[in-house]
Design an enzyme around this catalytic site. Structure first.
Site, PDB file in Angstrom:
ATOM      1  N   ASP A  69      -2.669  -4.832   0.489  1.00  0.00           N
ATOM      2  CA  ASP A  69      -2.202  -6.132   0.976  1.00  0.00           C
ATOM      3  C   ASP A  69      -2.889  -6.593   2.253  1.00  0.00           C
ATOM      4  O   ASP A  69      -3.221  -7.775   2.395  1.00  0.00           O
ATOM      5  CB  ASP A  69      -0.680  -6.147   1.139  1.00  0.00           C
ATOM      6  CG  ASP A  69      -0.138  -4.986   1.964  1.00  0.00           C
ATOM      7  OD1 ASP A  69      -0.936  -4.206   2.522  1.00  0.00           O
ATOM      8  OD2 ASP A  69       1.097  -4.873   2.043  1.00  0.00           O
ATOM      9  N   MET A  82       0.819  -1.208   0.000  1.00  0.00           N
ATOM     10  CA  MET A  82       0.000   0.000   0.000  1.00  0.00           C
ATOM     11  C   MET A  82       0.859   1.268   0.000  1.00  0.00           C
ATOM     12  O   MET A  82       2.062   1.217   0.223  1.00  0.00           O
ATOM     13  CB  MET A  82      -0.930  -0.004   1.217  1.00  0.00           C
ATOM     14  CG  MET A  82      -1.940  -1.144   1.210  1.00  0.00           C
ATOM     15  SD  MET A  82      -3.028  -1.140   2.651  1.00  0.00           S
ATOM     16  CE  MET A  82      -4.016   0.332   2.337  1.00  0.00           C
ATOM     17  N   HIS A  83       0.209   2.392  -0.246  1.00  0.00           N
ATOM     18  CA  HIS A  83       0.726   3.738  -0.034  1.00  0.00           C
ATOM     19  C   HIS A  83       1.765   4.221  -1.046  1.00  0.00           C
ATOM     20  O   HIS A  83       2.068   5.409  -1.095  1.00  0.00           O
ATOM     21  CB  HIS A  83       1.335   3.891   1.372  1.00  0.00           C
ATOM     22  CG  HIS A  83       0.507   3.345   2.478  1.00  0.00           C
ATOM     23  ND1 HIS A  83      -0.795   3.732   2.704  1.00  0.00           N
ATOM     24  CD2 HIS A  83       0.797   2.427   3.444  1.00  0.00           C
ATOM     25  CE1 HIS A  83      -1.262   3.087   3.760  1.00  0.00           C
ATOM     26  NE2 HIS A  83      -0.326   2.291   4.220  1.00  0.00           N
TER      27      HIS A  83
END
Length: 489
Positions: free
Chosen positions: A237, A78-79
């Site tokens: 995830d 992520m991110h």
């Protein structure tokens, strides 16, 4: 029919091929490099992801009837910030979730824009790993690159875009950007203004199980897949791992004892705790979830075993531990600072309570218990919001320890369930593909059919009572040490 789950991790991509019952037919893993151009920075090249995924897909289907592949979906780190120009060229390497360069931007968002305003717009506050601070960093430090941005996407969505040509993301992954109105499932106009982002730069939003398109004909031919393979949006995830462990609906819980630790709690209602101690995100089942993240979990035990005790005999070190709930040593598991619930990068690991009769076994036990207490902090926040919790699933490397599972069951006062598969995000992605392609009528039905519990650790009332007393002591340590942590950074 076959389904493919792609787990785009930080060190490697793992691809699994399953049948409609979730049985794994084949799995492939392909590594790619991490780059650290400056201290605290962490980057990867999206082109490396593409190369690894393409090679992995070819290998995955090599020995099966590829015409039976019906769908593909993703779980992804992520991110991360992936930016493309007007000709769809990657502008710069992706800035990853574990990159720490954006503290200035994070402080600006939390203290100038304000945590209350952020929470009102996005249900969350800013963390250095989130995507929005990275955009602000580019604006300040790389204005020429920033000016070229036409598309902003997350890591797994770059792979989906390459495969389909569809510019998309899902709500669960978008929740970690600090650009999404999580409650109302739409981009936040205010956050876009703050970051200087035109909404046309952001992908179309989908539920994780929704079909976004099909594989481009030329790519399907190159890989060896049929052209009618459906591509579903996928999930971040942690949300994908939760699907892979069967955490859907109201009050489902999964604890991950990986390098970092997470408490993932699914909910049918949108909830935010008053201190934003937990992340409030959309879930891959179409509902919501709360998530607490510890930056060091199983990595604490690895550090203690391998760096301090100089051994890899994890099981042997735990054999002599017998008196649970009676340890006089406590361990704060903040070796890399802490995220949930303290959000304190200055926090540090600490042993306290040592005496002349303290033993090696006592300290090993304290490490295991300290991680369990730290995870319980997040569980207690969820309980304070009225979420009923009676059991949890558990996954990750640390979950292989029977002793650690027993400690967690009694510290949390929850039944702790292990499941048959350890594929996590990959299996979750495959399940999302099954639901999206109509193999099952919903994600919940798919989970019910695919995820199998193998054993359960039940709490012991006497141990629960002992650990309740110890946990109340544990809660006193961090506030007492916080001023010291601030002075020794």
């Amino acid at each position: 029919m076959y389904y493919i789950g792609v787990d785009l991790g930080t060190s490697a991509v793992k691809l699994i091929l399953t049948d409609a019952d979730g049985k794994i037919v084949n799995s492939v893993s392909k590594e790619y490099p991490l780059y650290f151009p400056n201290p605290g920075w962490s980057e990867q090249k999206p082109e490396d992801w593409k190369e690894a995924v393409f090679a992995g897909l070819k290998e995955l289907i090599r020995d099966c009837d590829a015409s039976l592949v019906k769908g593909i979906s993703f779980g992804g780190q992520m991110h991360g910030l992936v930016v493309l120009d007007e000709e769809d060229r990657v502008i710069r390497p992706a800035i990853l979730w574990n990159d720490g360069r954006t503290q200035k931007e994070t402080d600006y968002l939390n203290h100038v824009i304000g945590k209350d305003a952020l929470s009102e717009e996005t249900a969350n506050i800013a963390f250095a790993g989130f995507t929005a601070p990275k955009i602000l960093w580019m604006k300040e430090n790389e204005p020429e690159n920033y000016a070229k941005i036409k598309k902003i996407m997350l890591p797994k969505d770059y792979i989906a875009y390459v495969l389909t040509g569809v510019f998309s993301t899902d709500y669960s992954d978008a929740s970690g950007m600090l650009l999404l109105d999580v409650k109302n499932k739409k981009w936040s106009k205010k956050m876009c203004e703050i970051c200087g982002v035109d909404e046309t730069m952001l992908p179309k939003l989908y539920e994780s199980y929704e079909v976004t398109g099909t594989i481009k004909s030329e790519i399907a031919k190159e890989i060896g897949l049929p052209e009618n393979v459906k591509v579903c949006a996928g999930a971040g995830d942690n949300a994908a791992a939760a699907i892979g462990t069967g955490i859907v609906g109201e009050g489902g819980c999964n604890i991950s004892l990986g390098t970092s630790g997470t408490v993932f709690i699914s909910s049918k209602q949108f909830r935010v705790d008053e201190n934003n101690a937990l992340h409030s995100f959309d879930h891959a089942d179409g509902n919501y979830h709360l998530m607490g993240c510890m930056l060091s979990a199983a990595s604490c035990n690895k550090w203690w075993m391998e760096e301090i005790l100089k051994t890899k005999e994890y099981g042997k070190e735990q054999e002599a531990i017998g008196k649970l709930g009676e340890n006089h040593i406590f361990f704060l598991p903040y070796l890399m600072g802490e995220r949930s619930p303290h959000n304190d990068p200055d926090a540090r690991g600490t042993f306290i309570g040592l005496t002349m009769d303290s033993t090696r076994e006592d300290m090993t036990q304290a490490v295991l218990e300290g991680v369990a207490f730290g995870l319980r902090d997040s569980v207690e926040v969820a309980r304070s919001l009225g979420i009923p919790l009676t059991k949890t699933r558990i996954c990750g490397g640390g979950a292989k320890s029977p002793l650690w599972r027993k400690i967690i069951a009694n510290v949390m006062n929850l039944e702790v369930e292990r499941i048959a598969s350890e594929e996590g995000p990959g299996l979750g992605a495959a399940i999302l593909a099954m639901a999206g392609c109509g193999e099952y009528e919903s994600v919940a039905k798919a989970v019910e059919a695919v995820v199998e519990v193998t054993d359960t650790e039940k709490p012991d009332p006497e141990l629960v009572k002992k650990y309740e007393e110890k946990y109340q002591m544990f809660k006193m340590i961090y506030p007492a040490c916080k001023p010291v942590f601030e002075s020794i950074k």
